[in-house]
Each structure stands twice: as structure tokens, then as C-alpha cells.
Design a protein around this motif. Structure first.
Motif, PDB file in Angstrom:
ATOM      1  N   SER A 143       0.857  -1.110   0.096  1.00 52.92           N
ATOM      2  CA  SER A 143      -0.051  -0.007   0.046  1.00 52.92           C
ATOM      3  C   SER A 143       1.096   1.099  -0.098  1.00 52.92           C
ATOM      4  O   SER A 143       2.068   1.252   0.187  1.00 52.92           O
ATOM      5  N   SER A 144       0.491   2.267  -0.412  1.00 54.45           N
ATOM      6  CA  SER A 144       1.097   3.620  -0.370  1.00 54.45           C
ATOM      7  C   SER A 144       1.694   4.030   0.822  1.00 54.45           C
ATOM      8  O   SER A 144       2.739   4.440   0.887  1.00 54.45           O
ATOM      9  N   THR A 145       0.678   3.922   1.807  1.00 54.36           N
ATOM     10  CA  THR A 145       1.040   4.210   3.211  1.00 54.36           C
ATOM     11  C   THR A 145       2.404   3.313   3.844  1.00 54.36           C
ATOM     12  O   THR A 145       3.273   4.024   4.316  1.00 54.36           O
ATOM     13  N   ARG A 146       2.111   1.995   3.590  1.00 55.57           N
ATOM     14  CA  ARG A 146       3.204   1.189   4.040  1.00 55.57           C
ATOM     15  C   ARG A 146       4.462   1.409   3.223  1.00 55.57           C
ATOM     16  O   ARG A 146       5.623   1.286   3.894  1.00 55.57           O
ATOM     17  N   CYS A 147       4.409   1.454   1.968  1.00 55.00           N
ATOM     18  CA  CYS A 147       5.599   1.892   1.187  1.00 55.00           C
ATOM     19  C   CYS A 147       6.362   3.150   1.796  1.00 55.00           C
ATOM     20  O   CYS A 147       7.593   3.216   1.502  1.00 55.00           O
ATOM     21  N   TYR A 148       5.590   4.119   2.087  1.00 54.71           N
ATOM     22  CA  TYR A 148       5.976   5.487   2.726  1.00 54.71           C
ATOM     23  C   TYR A 148       6.868   5.307   3.597  1.00 54.71           C
ATOM     24  O   TYR A 148       7.805   5.851   3.993  1.00 54.71           O
ATOM     25  N   ASP A 149       6.143   4.554   4.908  1.00 51.46           N
ATOM     26  CA  ASP A 149       6.776   4.171   6.017  1.00 51.46           C
ATOM     27  C   ASP A 149       8.149   3.472   5.958  1.00 51.46           C
ATOM     28  O   ASP A 149       9.072   3.762   6.595  1.00 51.46           O
ATOM     29  N   TRP A 150       8.092   2.466   5.014  1.00 53.37           N
ATOM     30  CA  TRP A 150       9.284   1.851   4.583  1.00 53.37           C
ATOM     31  C   TRP A 150      10.296   2.579   4.152  1.00 53.37           C
ATOM     32  O   TRP A 150      11.684   2.490   4.383  1.00 53.37           O
ATOM     33  N   LEU A 151      10.084   3.510   3.224  1.00 54.59           N
ATOM     34  CA  LEU A 151      11.014   4.546   2.363  1.00 54.59           C
ATOM     35  C   LEU A 151      11.732   5.255   3.508  1.00 54.59           C
ATOM     36  O   LEU A 151      12.831   5.726   3.410  1.00 54.59           O
ATOM     37  N   ARG A 152      10.875   5.929   4.424  1.00 49.47           N
ATOM     38  CA  ARG A 152      11.380   6.802   5.264  1.00 49.47           C
ATOM     39  C   ARG A 152      12.080   6.223   6.360  1.00 49.47           C
ATOM     40  O   ARG A 152      12.953   6.936   7.191  1.00 49.47           O
ATOM     41  N   GLY A 153      11.926   5.015   6.777  1.00 44.36           N
ATOM     42  CA  GLY A 153      12.551   4.342   7.880  1.00 44.36           C
ATOM     43  C   GLY A 153      12.013   4.794   9.333  1.00 44.36           C
ATOM     44  O   GLY A 153      11.152   5.401   9.222  1.00 44.36           O
ATOM     45  N   GLN A 154      12.622   4.344  10.249  1.00 45.88           N
ATOM     46  CA  GLN A 154      12.167   4.520  11.599  1.00 45.88           C
ATOM     47  C   GLN A 154      13.165   5.740  12.226  1.00 45.88           C
ATOM     48  O   GLN A 154      14.392   5.313  12.459  1.00 45.88           O
ATOM     49  N   ALA A 155      12.736   6.543  12.848  1.00 41.94           N
ATOM     50  CA  ALA A 155      13.527   7.538  13.340  1.00 41.94           C
ATOM     51  C   ALA A 155      13.244   7.520  14.694  1.00 41.94           C
ATOM     52  O   ALA A 155      12.050   7.339  15.523  1.00 41.94           O
ATOM     53  N   PRO A 156      14.070   7.805  15.727  1.00 37.71           N
ATOM     54  CA  PRO A 156      14.142   8.056  17.133  1.00 37.71           C
ATOM     55  C   PRO A 156      12.882   8.767  17.617  1.00 37.71           C
ATOM     56  O   PRO A 156      13.028  10.027  17.139  1.00 37.71           O
ATOM     57  N   LYS A 157      12.238   8.681  18.582  1.00 38.45           N
ATOM     58  CA  LYS A 157      11.225   9.458  19.109  1.00 38.45           C
ATOM     59  C   LYS A 157      11.706  10.818  19.924  1.00 38.45           C
ATOM     60  O   LYS A 157      12.762  10.474  20.873  1.00 38.45           O
ATOM     61  N   VAL A 158      11.427  11.902  19.754  1.00 35.02           N
ATOM     62  CA  VAL A 158      12.191  13.002  19.960  1.00 35.02           C
ATOM     63  C   VAL A 158      11.325  13.448  21.424  1.00 35.02           C
ATOM     64  O   VAL A 158      10.194  13.119  21.652  1.00 35.02           O
ATOM     65  N   ARG A 159      11.953  14.019  22.378  1.00 29.86           N
ATOM     66  CA  ARG A 159      11.537  14.217  23.845  1.00 29.86           C
ATOM     67  C   ARG A 159      10.727  15.536  23.714  1.00 29.86           C
ATOM     68  O   ARG A 159       9.933  15.632  24.597  1.00 29.86           O
ATOM     69  N   TRP A 160      10.868  16.479  22.838  1.00 31.42           N
ATOM     70  CA  TRP A 160      10.237  17.584  22.822  1.00 31.42           C
ATOM     71  C   TRP A 160       8.925  17.582  21.652  1.00 31.42           C
ATOM     72  O   TRP A 160       8.141  18.547  21.680  1.00 31.42           O
TER      73      TRP A 160
END
Length: 241
Positions: free
Chosen positions: A61-78
């Protein structure tokens, strides 16, 4: 390409692909930047397929593909500081840029080669970095001081983001304090832009009053759900109700 009956796909077929397979297509170096960027993303997506099958567990799906492309970034505290519901939405967005250090200050534009000097527009003294324009600039310090004196919210002169993340109290009290900082950042940046584009600067106490009025208006908008007596008393003690 799928959906071959759409105007977009027909236009791409006619002007770019001209009978070539989309998977194997390579754009001409003379193609416009947007089209070359689309093709580059296409080449990245191709790596997500193995033997013609999308390699993820779920269906494509376009949503899953987008999530895969951008990768996982660490969650920011702010996150909760910048996206607090007690801020005006346009303030939230500018606060997000501020937290990322992404505002186009003169210091940054000088490094890009866009400008040949980086003197602060508000005070005409220091180098216009983010830290200077919001908390080291004498003009901005006066604005923050006026806000503090009028509201009692003790906004610090430095490390404001860290200060926000370490606030105590109820969710209402923390949200309002976060929103006050974001509102001050927004107001100062707006004034900075007025200096640059309109050659206009208002007195610090006027800007502080505008920041507080914006905050009071936002609180009135949000005051539809019941507040605890302690939060009401706190807001009244800060002259925000």
C-alpha cells in the motif's frame, strides 16, 4: 504503471516512457527535476520487491511503502512541547521548525552563500543564529522579560526547550507553559520577518502584549471542557483568564 486509463498515466506514457517498461525506465538528464526525483523514488521502491513480490509481510500500500522508505527515526523528547493542544496551530508548526533548528536565520543563509553578512535584524549586534534571535538578542530578552512580568510564567533566557521538557504540574499547566514559549518564539520570529521585509519593528512591550493576548484567546477557545479548580486558580494567578 497501473491505472493506465488515467490522464496522468497516459500523459507519462506519451511524454516520457514511450513504450518503455516503467520498472526499467531511466529518465533523461534533461528531464525536469520533479520527474527525475519521481524516478529516483521509483528505483528505491523497486528494491522493496523480491521476485516481483512486495517483501513486507503485509500487502503493498502507498502508506506502508512510504513508512518503509522513510525508515524509523528515534522519538524526540520535545514532541509534546511543540505539538501541545494549547498552542495556536500556526505557532505549533513554527515551533516544530525551531525545535529542529530549521529556521532560515541569516547565519544559516550566510553559510549557504545566499547572504554576505549575518547581523541580527532585531538588534543590529550579534550574529543571527536561532539561539541569538530568540534568547540572546537584547530586543528578544526585553520581550521575554515583559511576558514574564505580565504572566509570571518564568520563561528562561536560554535552553527554553529543555526547560519546557522538565515542567511539573498538571497537564493543563504544562501545556500552557509550553504554549507560552512557542507563542513567544512565533511572535519574535514574526517580528524578525517584519524587520526584514517591511522594515518595521514594534516596541518590546507591544509585542509581549500581543503574545499574551494570543495566549489568552487560545485558552478561551480551549476552555470548553471543565478545568479543575487548581488549574483555574493557576491560570488566574498568571493573568491568563
Amino acid at each position: 504503471m497501473e491505472k493506465k486509463d488515467t490522464i496522468w498515466v497516459k500523459w507519462v506514457e506519451c511524454n516520457y516512457l514511450k513504450g518503455q517498461q516503467w520498472v526499467d525506465y531511466t529518465p533523461s538528464p534533461n528531464s525536469i527535476w520533479v520527474w527525475r526525483r519521481i524516478c529516483r523514488v521509483k528505483n528505491e521502491i523497486v528494491h522493496g520487491y523480491v521476485d516481483g513480490i512486495w517483501h513486507q509481510q503485509e500487502d503493498f500500500s502507498s502508506t506502508r511503502c512510504y513508512d518503509w522508505l522513510r525508515g524509523q527515526a528515534p522519538k524526540v523528547r520535545w514532541e509534546k512541547v511543540v505539538w501541545t493542544g494549547w498552542s495556536i496551530p500556526k505557532h505549533n508548526f513554527l515551533g516544530w521548525l525551531w525545535a529542529h533548528g530549521a529556521l532560515q536565520t541569516k547565519c544559516k543563509l550566510l553559510n549557504y552563500g545566499v547572504l554576505d553578512e549575518d547581523t541580527c535584524l532585531l538588534c543590529g549586534m550579534g550574529s543571527e543564529s536561532q539561539e541569538h534571535v530568540f534568547f540572546d538578542c537584547p530586543y528578544s530578552r526585553q520581550v521575554i522579560l515583559q511576558v514574564k512580568q505580565a504572566s509570571g510564567v518564568d520563561i528562561p533566557a536560554t535552553n527554553a526547550l529543555e526547560w519546557c521538557m522538565n515542567r511539573h504540574g498538571s497537564s493543563v499547566q504544562k501545556g500552557v507553559q509550553h504554549a507560552m514559549v512557542i507563542s513567544a518564539v512565533y511572535g519574535i520570529w514574526q517580528q524578525r520577518n517584519a524587520c526584514r521585509h517591511e522594515l518595521v519593528i514594534v516596541r518590546p512591550e507591544w509585542l509581549a502584549k500581543r503574545i499574551l493576548n494570543d495566549m489568552k484567546a487560545r485558552i478561551r477557545e480551549r476552555d470548553k471542557s471543565p478545568l479543575s479548580i487548581f488549574d483555574v486558580e493557576w491560570l488566574e494567578s498568571k493573568n491568563l483568564m
